[in-house]
Design a protein around this motif. Sequence first.
Motif, PDB file in Angstrom:
ATOM      1  N   PRO A 163      -8.105  -3.991   3.938  1.00  0.00           N
ATOM      2  CA  PRO A 163      -7.946  -3.882   5.397  1.00  0.00           C
ATOM      3  C   PRO A 163      -6.888  -2.849   5.798  1.00  0.00           C
ATOM      4  CG  PRO A 163      -7.989  -6.196   4.738  1.00  0.00           C
ATOM      5  CD  PRO A 163      -7.902  -5.379   3.478  1.00  0.00           C
ATOM      6  N   ALA A 164      -5.804  -2.778   5.044  1.00  0.00           N
ATOM      7  CA  ALA A 164      -4.757  -1.782   5.363  1.00  0.00           C
ATOM      8  C   ALA A 164      -5.279  -0.371   5.135  1.00  0.00           C
ATOM      9  CB  ALA A 164      -3.510  -2.041   4.516  1.00  0.00           C
ATOM     10  N   VAL A 165      -6.045  -0.162   4.070  1.00  0.00           N
ATOM     11  CA  VAL A 165      -6.626   1.144   3.809  1.00  0.00           C
ATOM     12  C   VAL A 165      -7.574   1.533   4.937  1.00  0.00           C
ATOM     13  CG1 VAL A 165      -8.094   2.510   2.259  1.00  0.00           C
ATOM     14  CG2 VAL A 165      -6.363   0.971   1.299  1.00  0.00           C
ATOM     15  N   ALA A 166      -8.369   0.583   5.388  1.00  0.00           N
ATOM     16  CA  ALA A 166      -9.311   0.851   6.483  1.00  0.00           C
ATOM     17  C   ALA A 166      -8.585   1.299   7.743  1.00  0.00           C
ATOM     18  CB  ALA A 166     -10.161  -0.397   6.761  1.00  0.00           C
ATOM     19  N   VAL A 167      -7.448   0.700   8.022  1.00  0.00           N
ATOM     20  CA  VAL A 167      -6.661   1.079   9.197  1.00  0.00           C
ATOM     21  C   VAL A 167      -6.100   2.494   9.016  1.00  0.00           C
ATOM     22  CG1 VAL A 167      -4.555   0.588  10.509  1.00  0.00           C
ATOM     23  CG2 VAL A 167      -6.107  -1.262   9.898  1.00  0.00           C
ATOM     24  N   LYS A 196      -8.665   3.653  -4.741  1.00  0.00           N
ATOM     25  CA  LYS A 196      -8.301   2.576  -5.665  1.00  0.00           C
ATOM     26  C   LYS A 196      -7.784   1.359  -4.886  1.00  0.00           C
ATOM     27  CE  LYS A 196      -5.278   1.701  -9.618  1.00  0.00           C
ATOM     28  NZ  LYS A 196      -4.229   2.304 -10.472  1.00  0.00           N
ATOM     29  N   ALA A 197      -6.924   1.599  -3.920  1.00  0.00           N
ATOM     30  CA  ALA A 197      -6.381   0.503  -3.116  1.00  0.00           C
ATOM     31  C   ALA A 197      -7.474  -0.166  -2.289  1.00  0.00           C
ATOM     32  CB  ALA A 197      -5.263   1.015  -2.206  1.00  0.00           C
ATOM     33  N   ALA A 198      -8.458   0.600  -1.847  1.00  0.00           N
ATOM     34  CA  ALA A 198      -9.547   0.045  -1.039  1.00  0.00           C
ATOM     35  C   ALA A 198     -10.393  -0.951  -1.834  1.00  0.00           C
ATOM     36  CB  ALA A 198     -10.426   1.159  -0.490  1.00  0.00           C
ATOM     37  N   SER A 199     -10.356  -0.825  -3.154  1.00  0.00           N
ATOM     38  CA  SER A 199     -11.122  -1.757  -3.986  1.00  0.00           C
ATOM     39  C   SER A 199     -10.378  -3.074  -4.210  1.00  0.00           C
ATOM     40  CB  SER A 199     -11.467  -1.108  -5.335  1.00  0.00           C
ATOM     41  OG  SER A 199     -10.297  -0.944  -6.114  1.00  0.00           O
ATOM     42  N   ASP A 200      -9.134  -3.144  -3.779  1.00  0.00           N
ATOM     43  CA  ASP A 200      -8.329  -4.369  -3.873  1.00  0.00           C
ATOM     44  C   ASP A 200      -8.542  -5.156  -2.575  1.00  0.00           C
ATOM     45  OD1 ASP A 200      -6.269  -6.291  -3.648  1.00  0.00           O
ATOM     46  OD2 ASP A 200      -4.839  -5.030  -4.724  1.00  0.00           O
ATOM     47  N   PRO A 201      -9.119  -6.361  -2.662  1.00  0.00           N
ATOM     48  CA  PRO A 201      -9.406  -7.122  -1.440  1.00  0.00           C
ATOM     49  C   PRO A 201      -8.188  -7.360  -0.545  1.00  0.00           C
ATOM     50  CG  PRO A 201     -10.401  -8.183  -3.346  1.00  0.00           C
ATOM     51  CD  PRO A 201      -9.547  -7.055  -3.862  1.00  0.00           C
ATOM     52  N   LEU A 221       0.836  -1.199   0.000  1.00  0.00           N
ATOM     53  CA  LEU A 221       0.000   0.000   0.000  1.00  0.00           C
ATOM     54  C   LEU A 221       0.873   1.251   0.000  1.00  0.00           C
ATOM     55  CD1 LEU A 221      -2.767   1.394   0.219  1.00  0.00           C
ATOM     56  CD2 LEU A 221      -2.565   1.165   2.713  1.00  0.00           C
ATOM     57  N   HIS A 222       1.851   1.286   0.873  1.00  0.00           N
ATOM     58  CA  HIS A 222       2.757   2.434   0.970  1.00  0.00           C
ATOM     59  C   HIS A 222       3.462   2.690  -0.360  1.00  0.00           C
ATOM     60  CE1 HIS A 222       6.665   4.331   1.915  1.00  0.00           C
ATOM     61  NE2 HIS A 222       5.932   5.069   2.730  1.00  0.00           N
ATOM     62  N   ALA A 223       4.004   1.650  -0.959  1.00  0.00           N
ATOM     63  CA  ALA A 223       4.727   1.805  -2.220  1.00  0.00           C
ATOM     64  C   ALA A 223       3.820   2.337  -3.321  1.00  0.00           C
ATOM     65  CB  ALA A 223       5.351   0.468  -2.638  1.00  0.00           C
TER      66      ALA A 223
END
Length: 138
Positions: free
Chosen positions: A130-134, A121-126, A14-16
Amino acid sequence: MTVDEQAWGRVLVLHARIEQELGKALHRRHGLGLSEYRALGKLAAHPKGELRMQELAEAIGLNQSSVSRMCARLEDAGLTVRDLCEDDRRGVYSVITDAGRERYTETEPTYRDVLSTALDKAASDPELAPAVAVVRGP
């Protein structure tokens, strides 16, 4: 692989992805690198518009040598100047200029928009949701 290792791997991916999107957009639209943008932001947020080089390095997560090179680029562009510490002549400050404040203000909406879009966009990747939610919190 442990659960912690898997979770950390998702955070790193996610960070990258986010850093890459931000870096490309800032460079393409404003001619600024991501670290340069962050440095201008830290300087603009400081009441006097200045930070010791070591403080700036710690604030944006770079080493002293990288910050020195980055500050040289910002100085060449007229966005910052260096100033010697009056109390300790060995201390060097990076000081944001009016042009630096203006560039940061112009660039900030791009950063915010790209960050939000990249997180969406990342939130749509299963795998990454979870990382985006955090990151986004409650």
